[in-house]
Design an enzyme around this catalytic site. Sequence first.
Site, short mmCIF file in Angstrom:
data_model
loop_
_atom_site.label_atom_id
_atom_site.label_comp_id
_atom_site.label_asym_id
_atom_site.label_seq_id
_atom_site.Cartn_x
_atom_site.Cartn_y
_atom_site.Cartn_z
N HIS A 75 0.75 -1.22 -0.23
CA HIS A 75 0.08 0.01 -0.06
C HIS A 75 0.65 1.00 -0.02
O HIS A 75 0.35 2.28 -0.52
CB HIS A 75 -1.06 0.26 1.22
CG HIS A 75 -2.03 -0.90 1.21
ND1 HIS A 75 -2.08 -2.14 1.78
CD2 HIS A 75 -3.50 -0.83 0.50
CE1 HIS A 75 -3.12 -2.95 1.17
NE2 HIS A 75 -3.98 -2.08 0.65
N LYS A 123 1.62 2.41 -3.22
CA LYS A 123 0.57 3.28 -4.08
C LYS A 123 0.48 4.40 -3.46
O LYS A 123 0.31 5.48 -4.35
CB LYS A 123 -0.72 2.37 -3.83
CG LYS A 123 -0.53 1.23 -4.08
CD LYS A 123 -1.07 1.13 -6.05
CE LYS A 123 -0.92 -0.36 -6.48
NZ LYS A 123 -1.49 -0.36 -8.07
#
Length: 397
Positions: free
Chosen positions: A189, A192
């Site tokens: 994550h 991202k």
Amino acid sequence: MKVLILGGDGFCGWPTALHLSVQGHDVTLIDNLSRRHIDNELGVSSLTPISPLDIRLAAWKDLTGRTIAALHMDVAREYDRLEATIERLAPDAIVHFAEQRSAPYSMKHARAKRYTVENNLAATQNVLCAMVETGIDAHLVHLGTMGVYGYGGGLRIPEGYLTVEVDDSDGARTQREILFPPDPGSIYHMTKTQDQLLFYFYNKNDGLRITDLHQGVVWGTQTRETRLDERLINRFDYDGDYGTVLNRFLMQAAVGHDLTVHGSGGQTRAFIHIQDTVRCIEMAIGNAPAAGERVRIYNQMTETWRVGELAKLVARMTGANIANLPNPRREAPENDLCVDNACLLDLGLDPTTLRDNLLSEIIDVAQLYAHRCDESRILSTSPWVRPRPSHAEAIAS
Ligand code: NAD
Ligand code: USQ
């Protein structure tokens, strides 16, 4: 439209390639097959028997008469080929799926952490750099994640930007729109959230037109096009690293395994069906930002569910047992999640919500291929936290 799909052999990329092809777009896909290689490394395989890419493409041509071109290329490591390909094809849109997408795999060990960061950031950087260097005015559509926001914190999550009130240099109160503060929960994550800054910079500096789709957990396996023939079947990950929660519960019920709820199951997440994923991408490429527009961010999700409630739903449908297991992740045991998804709804998304018939279809697929399941690979074991005494004490306090 000429569309280049990066990561077009994957779970979201393959059905997207077929969907855009059937809409009449001229599709080329690029993939380095790293996802298939990671399956080999982990000693697992998709529950569904996915065909080699050349068989998939030949089947599509046989069935529809349409050609999808494919290039074996590593977007993160073959910059010159990528730049030359973008120059030659001059795509109108580039859809970027080509990243390592499993949070548990990204936390597995040092090699996986380093690979995830190097692969994901280099892939995104290379695409952006190649777009600038070639001067091709393509629209980049990137698959981001809801996890960049950190799942709630009691706020209604806006579509990418947060309005804040701050003091200006004269001491007066003034409003600003800023990127929502990132709060990643895994190395994956985190990549991202860093992609977001690359997009911000290339948009501001070079005027690149970019849409970042902050997608929730995808469920389902087949779309209208992948159902046409078994040679087109989409992948169905069920193992403890790549399987996502609802698909895992449905296949676990199909093979008679307990439903593996991590902790109390109070974690709330955003969800979207794979058919809606491909539709959202179609809508995103059909509605490109204007020149000079800032990065567009859409929350690509249709509903939120607590993990424990999903388990109860599947248990009610199937009679499966629920097992509350120690959670291998470091995450809030419970959270509320309220998400604004008006942009895609306004563009015409008609949400496919969790319905018994769709859930049953996934159970049917899982039952059909249950003989391919290796039950020893179901449990999720990648640890979020390493045993470091001082850190463990800090977490405990
Ligand atoms: P996937 O792993 O099935 O597909 C990714 C594809 O990209 C694979 O085929 C892989 O071989 C390829 N790839 C990876 N690195 C590459 C590289 N350097 N060069 C060329 N090809 C490369 O994953 P997916 O589930 O299809 O996810 C696609 C995208 O959507 C990811 O970026 C992911 O972060 C995002 N996303 C997925 C979900 C989900 O639930 N599956 C949810 C939200 C966001
Ligand atoms: N969970 C269980 N039991 C399981 C598997 C998962 O309780 O057997 C829990 C996890 O602990 C977590 C939640 O379910 O709280 C979601 O886990 P997941 O594996 O379904 O999803 P996640 O790791 O967040 O990642 C997936 C995709 C990723 C995408 C992300 C969207 O793999 O690519 O970015 O969903 S989101 O979650 O909205 O950030």
